[in-house]
Write a protein that holds these residues in place. Structure first.
Motif, PDB file in Angstrom:
ATOM      1  N   GLU A 166       0.490  -1.157   0.141  1.00 33.89           N
ATOM      2  CA  GLU A 166      -0.396   0.104   0.107  1.00 33.89           C
ATOM      3  C   GLU A 166       0.997   1.451   0.132  1.00 33.89           C
ATOM      4  O   GLU A 166       2.218   1.467   0.380  1.00 33.89           O
ATOM      5  N   LYS A 167       0.583   2.435  -0.640  1.00 34.65           N
ATOM      6  CA  LYS A 167       1.241   3.669  -0.269  1.00 34.65           C
ATOM      7  C   LYS A 167       1.504   4.032   1.057  1.00 34.65           C
ATOM      8  O   LYS A 167       0.336   4.261   1.389  1.00 34.65           O
ATOM      9  N   LEU A 184       6.930   9.451  -2.560  1.00 33.85           N
ATOM     10  CA  LEU A 184       7.010   9.158  -3.475  1.00 33.85           C
ATOM     11  C   LEU A 184       6.154   9.657  -5.145  1.00 33.85           C
ATOM     12  O   LEU A 184       6.354   9.258  -5.863  1.00 33.85           O
ATOM     13  N   ASP A 185       5.566  10.641  -3.300  1.00 37.24           N
ATOM     14  CA  ASP A 185       4.043  10.524  -4.779  1.00 37.24           C
ATOM     15  C   ASP A 185       4.473  12.260  -5.197  1.00 37.24           C
ATOM     16  O   ASP A 185       4.442  12.635  -6.660  1.00 37.24           O
ATOM     17  N   ASN A 193       7.573  19.484  -2.304  1.00 36.24           N
ATOM     18  CA  ASN A 193       7.373  20.858  -3.241  1.00 36.24           C
ATOM     19  C   ASN A 193       5.978  21.026  -3.935  1.00 36.24           C
ATOM     20  O   ASN A 193       4.909  21.697  -3.514  1.00 36.24           O
ATOM     21  N   SER A 194       5.301  19.862  -3.552  1.00 30.93           N
ATOM     22  CA  SER A 194       3.481  19.676  -3.347  1.00 30.93           C
ATOM     23  C   SER A 194       2.416  20.075  -2.101  1.00 30.93           C
ATOM     24  O   SER A 194       1.721  20.607  -2.440  1.00 30.93           O
ATOM     25  N   PRO A 214      11.989  17.532  -7.166  1.00 34.97           N
ATOM     26  CA  PRO A 214      10.989  16.457  -6.982  1.00 34.97           C
ATOM     27  C   PRO A 214      11.091  15.693  -9.388  1.00 34.97           C
ATOM     28  O   PRO A 214      11.047  14.942  -9.993  1.00 34.97           O
ATOM     29  N   ARG A 215      11.398  17.249  -9.785  1.00 33.45           N
ATOM     30  CA  ARG A 215      10.895  16.424 -11.303  1.00 33.45           C
ATOM     31  C   ARG A 215      12.500  16.276 -11.887  1.00 33.45           C
ATOM     32  O   ARG A 215      12.141  15.449 -12.763  1.00 33.45           O
ATOM     33  N   LYS A 216      13.842  16.805 -11.307  1.00 31.37           N
ATOM     34  CA  LYS A 216      15.063  16.037 -11.372  1.00 31.37           C
ATOM     35  C   LYS A 216      14.745  14.607 -11.151  1.00 31.37           C
ATOM     36  O   LYS A 216      15.736  14.189 -11.269  1.00 31.37           O
TER      37      LYS A 216
END
Length: 350
Positions: free
Chosen positions: A8-9, A15-16, A137-138, A333-335
């Motif tokens: 499960e997450k 990780l999101d 970042n979210s 997170p993009r990198k």
């Protein structure tokens, strides 16, 4: 590609952050629901495979059969958040971890400390890659928060808030937190620890009728040294809506780890540019040194020096400096998602 995460997450959304920017599709499900169409099996938290309960020998034998079956169609990658289960004194998860080390095709290390110290435990043909933990970042832009003040009875106005947002898993970590807090030379300081786990063991010789009293007494061990006007302890998981507000209000964060390999708390603090007391352990050391942040060395006992340096960071405008911001971008997170995708493609020979 379809990436299968066989559990499960986790409530930790790190990780999101990666999934949002990844070119691949992540599927979370029970390990028994594996499909041959899955290109990658990415194990994040081994204990979660069995719902955080120690597996029996029969379960381990069946799981080994699953691993052997997976390897015929997919590549198995372990993101090494931990080399062993946290504070697993009875070694109940040791066989599970060793089983994974035997069959994985690739390992993602969250720092070079991990790579240098644990690569030897994996098969010779196993591929290894250092990919750092991402920032959260979210939680930064337009994230809807709820006032943490509404959760507690204490008055937080005009307080120098010191927070410990990660779970406190041992008496050792709790003692460490209190020691630092008492050394902070600020009159209006206030310590908030939302999640102190019930880690204290009750000796067998304590009669049943007295156990609840013994438990309360032990849980407050050391706390009596603090004025109740200066601390607030809790023992529950705090939803991110409240947690983010707490972090934003915090003047200082303490990373409470003594023996851990990694800590997402460090990257949560970096996300909001918060001064932190960071212990010189595991992969935390590399990230802190890269960002030129002070490190607390247990052997040197440099508490006073580190606290002084950390408290001066904001007044010296360090968190707005070009050097800090440029290095912080390494953990965007993009990198990190790009690095994951490249490693997935490489291990599949794409």
């Amino acid at each position: 590609m379809d990436i299968f995460v066989p559990h499960e997450k986790d409530r930790n959304i790190y990780l999101d952050e990666i999934i949002f920017f990844s070119n691949h599709n992540f599927i979370f499900d029970n390990y028994k629901n594996y499909k041959e169409s899955y290109s990658i099996v990415n194990i994040q938290f081994p204990e979660a495979i069995f719902d955080w309960k120690s597996p029996s020998q029969e379960q381990l034998l069946n799981f080994e059969k699953e691993l052997i079956s997976w390897k015929k169609r997919s590549k198995i990658i372990y993101t090494l958040n931990d080399f062993e289960s946290h504070y697993d004194e009875k070694k109940q998860f040791l066989d599970l971890f060793r089983l994974l080390y035997k069959y994985v095709d690739g390992v993602i290390h969250l720092g070079n400390y991990s790579l240098d110290n644990f690569k030897k435990y994996f098969p010779d043909n196993c591929l290894h890659k250092v990919i750092f933990h991402p920032l959260y970042n979210s939680l930064n832009d337009n994230f809807k928060t709820k006032k943490f003040q509404d959760m507690i009875s204490a008055d937080l106005s005009n307080k120098f808030i010191v927070s410990v947002v990660g779970s406190v898993r041992s008496q050792e970590e709790l003692d460490f937190i209190i020691k630092i807090f008492r050394k902070i030379p600020i009159a209006n300081k206030f310590l908030i620890v939302p999640r102190v786990l019930k880690f204290n063991k009750i000796p067998d010789y304590i009669p049943t009728r007295f156990r609840k009293y013994y438990k309360k007494m032990i849980e407050k061990r050391g706390w009596f040294l603090l004025s109740k006007k200066r601390y607030y302890f809790m023992s529950q998981f705090i939803e991110y809506n409240y947690l983010v507000d707490l972090v934003k209000q915090s003047s200082l964060m303490i990373i409470p780890r003594i023996r851990s390999l990694n800590s997402g708390n460090l990257y949560l603090g970096l996300t909001f540019d918060k001064p932190m007391i960071i212990p010189e352990i595991g992969n935390l050391t590399e990230t802190a040194k890269n960002l030129k942040l002070p490190l607390l060395n247990f052997k040197k006992g440099n508490y006073k020096e580190v606290i002084s340096e950390v408290l001066s960071l904001e007044s010296n405008q360090y968190f707005t400096s070009n050097d800090y911001l440029a290095k912080k971008s390494m953990y965007h997170p993009r990198k990190i998602a790009h690095d994951y995708d490249v490693f997935f493609n490489k291990i599949k020979g794409i």
